[in-house]
Scaffold this active site. Structure first.
Site, PDB file in Angstrom:
ATOM      1  N   ARG A  57      -6.219  25.586  76.064  1.00 37.39           N
ATOM      2  CA  ARG A  57      -6.053  24.250  75.545  1.00 37.39           C
ATOM      3  C   ARG A  57      -4.666  23.846  76.084  1.00 37.39           C
ATOM      4  O   ARG A  57      -4.539  22.727  76.865  1.00 37.39           O
ATOM      5  CB  ARG A  57      -5.810  23.772  74.291  1.00 37.39           C
ATOM      6  N   THR A  58      -3.327  24.386  75.967  1.00 40.75           N
ATOM      7  CA  THR A  58      -2.367  24.201  76.308  1.00 40.75           C
ATOM      8  C   THR A  58      -2.102  24.059  77.778  1.00 40.75           C
ATOM      9  O   THR A  58      -1.755  23.242  78.301  1.00 40.75           O
ATOM     10  CB  THR A  58      -1.221  25.071  75.669  1.00 40.75           C
ATOM     11  N   LYS A  85       5.039  44.534  87.264  1.00 41.39           N
ATOM     12  CA  LYS A  85       5.631  45.838  87.966  1.00 41.39           C
ATOM     13  C   LYS A  85       7.219  45.971  87.454  1.00 41.39           C
ATOM     14  O   LYS A  85       8.014  46.600  87.877  1.00 41.39           O
ATOM     15  CB  LYS A  85       5.763  45.514  89.346  1.00 41.39           C
ATOM     16  N   ARG A 108       5.315  29.139  78.681  1.00 38.73           N
ATOM     17  CA  ARG A 108       5.092  29.862  77.491  1.00 38.73           C
ATOM     18  C   ARG A 108       5.454  31.244  77.633  1.00 38.73           C
ATOM     19  O   ARG A 108       4.906  32.170  78.453  1.00 38.73           O
ATOM     20  CB  ARG A 108       3.598  29.746  77.196  1.00 38.73           C
ATOM     21  N   HIS A 136       6.771  25.401  69.273  1.00 35.10           N
ATOM     22  CA  HIS A 136       5.805  24.871  70.059  1.00 35.10           C
ATOM     23  C   HIS A 136       5.707  23.371  70.138  1.00 35.10           C
ATOM     24  O   HIS A 136       4.724  22.597  69.505  1.00 35.10           O
ATOM     25  CB  HIS A 136       4.261  25.543  69.743  1.00 35.10           C
TER      26      HIS A 136
END
Length: 304
Positions: A57-58, A85, A108, A136
């Site tokens: 969704r975000t 890596k 995020r 958030h």
């Protein structure tokens, strides 16, 4: 007057800042429906979506918001990056910068404070799309926007946030925004998942979900974040549902005009019954739609 280059958390915003975002977000809707026509607000700007945790969704919401503002969008995920890596987050971003100018970075990350660290080293505007168990902010904003659209106000509302509060960045952003706008916030869940600093947050806490329900205007249900749990903090899913699940019987005890919310993803049959998630009190899909309008507002503001 908005004067922030970044959106790192609602803890950084004043009441006036919050209202600025909410009022601007409303301009991206008409007659309750999300506008889909493009604006030139971010024409010539580049928005980098930098997601180091899974998101549906975000990520899609920010992508839609940026494109409706005519921005160029570059998407970047952990699975396809050199961080697998051993490359650092900052080195990764510097390499992306070397390929062309970036105006906004939406990030995020599982590490609390990752957006704040980037803001200290990168010239672009940084928008926090969720950092660890910290905040958030755009989810908090869209939740508050949805309450305000449906109930006409935030001041004076009594809002229950229910579930895994300790590990929830959504809960923290809701608390920050709602308190500044004059709402009363009650945290409810198993004692093992209620924060020790709830009094410092200015919130009432309870483990009695049934007694709480008839007293609130909004119930915002959270999923149990099992990926963040350290040790056996919960009973079985079945026992959790018996004590804290929002069932059809429990919804019947709520106020007539009370709202049922959930930031997603929902665990149907655990914290919320399917018929409740799809029921008349539910505004879950409205939250998703409103997320695009709120993120359009945020992107517009940090660039301006």
């Amino acid at each position: 007057m908005w004067n922030h280059k970044h959106l790192l958390g609602l803890e950084d915003l004043s009441r006036e800042d919050l209202l600025t975002v909410l009022d601007l977000a409303r301009t991206f809707k008409k007659d309750g429906r999300l506008l889909t026509d493009k604006r030139d607000t971010l024409k010539g700007k580049t928005v980098l979506l930098l997601f180091f945790e899974n998101s549906t969704r975000t990520a899609m919401s920010f992508n839609a918001a940026a494109k409706r503002l005519s921005a160029d969008v570059v998407s970047f995920s952990k699975g396809t990056s050199s961080t697998t890596k051993g490359e650092t987050l900052l080195d990764t971003l510097k390499n992306v910068y070397a390929m062309g100018a970036i105006d906004v970075v939406v990030i995020r990350h599982s590490a609390t404070g990752a957006p704040h660290e980037l803001a200290r080293h990168i010239d672009a505007s940084i928008v926090n799309a969720g950092d660890g168990a910290h905040e958030h902010p755009t989810q908090g904003l869209l939740d508050i926007f949805t309450m305000r659209e449906r109930l006409g106000r935030i001041e004076g509302l009594r809002v229950a946030v229910v579930g895994d509060i300790t590990h929830s960045r959504v809960a923290r952003s809701n608390i920050q925004g709602l308190k500044k706008l004059g709402a009363e916030v009650v945290l409810c869940g198993p004692a093992t998942l209620l924060p020790a600093d709830s009094s410092a947050l200015g919130c009432e806490t309870t483990t009695d979900f049934d007694a709480l329900l008839p007293t609130v205007d909004v119930v915002n249900m959270l999923r149990i974040q099992k990926e963040r749990l350290a040790g056996p903090l919960l009973p079985s899913d079945r026992e959790y549902t018996m004590l804290f699940g929002l069932t059809r019987d429990r919804v019947a005890r709520m106020k007539k005009n009370a709202l049922v919310m959930h930031p997603g993803p929902t665990n149907r049959g655990v914290e919320i019954a399917p018929e409740v998630a799809d029921g008349l009190k539910s505004v879950i899909l409205e939250q998703v739609a409103n997320g695009v309008a709120v993120r359009q507002a945020v992107l517009s503001l940090v660039v301006s």
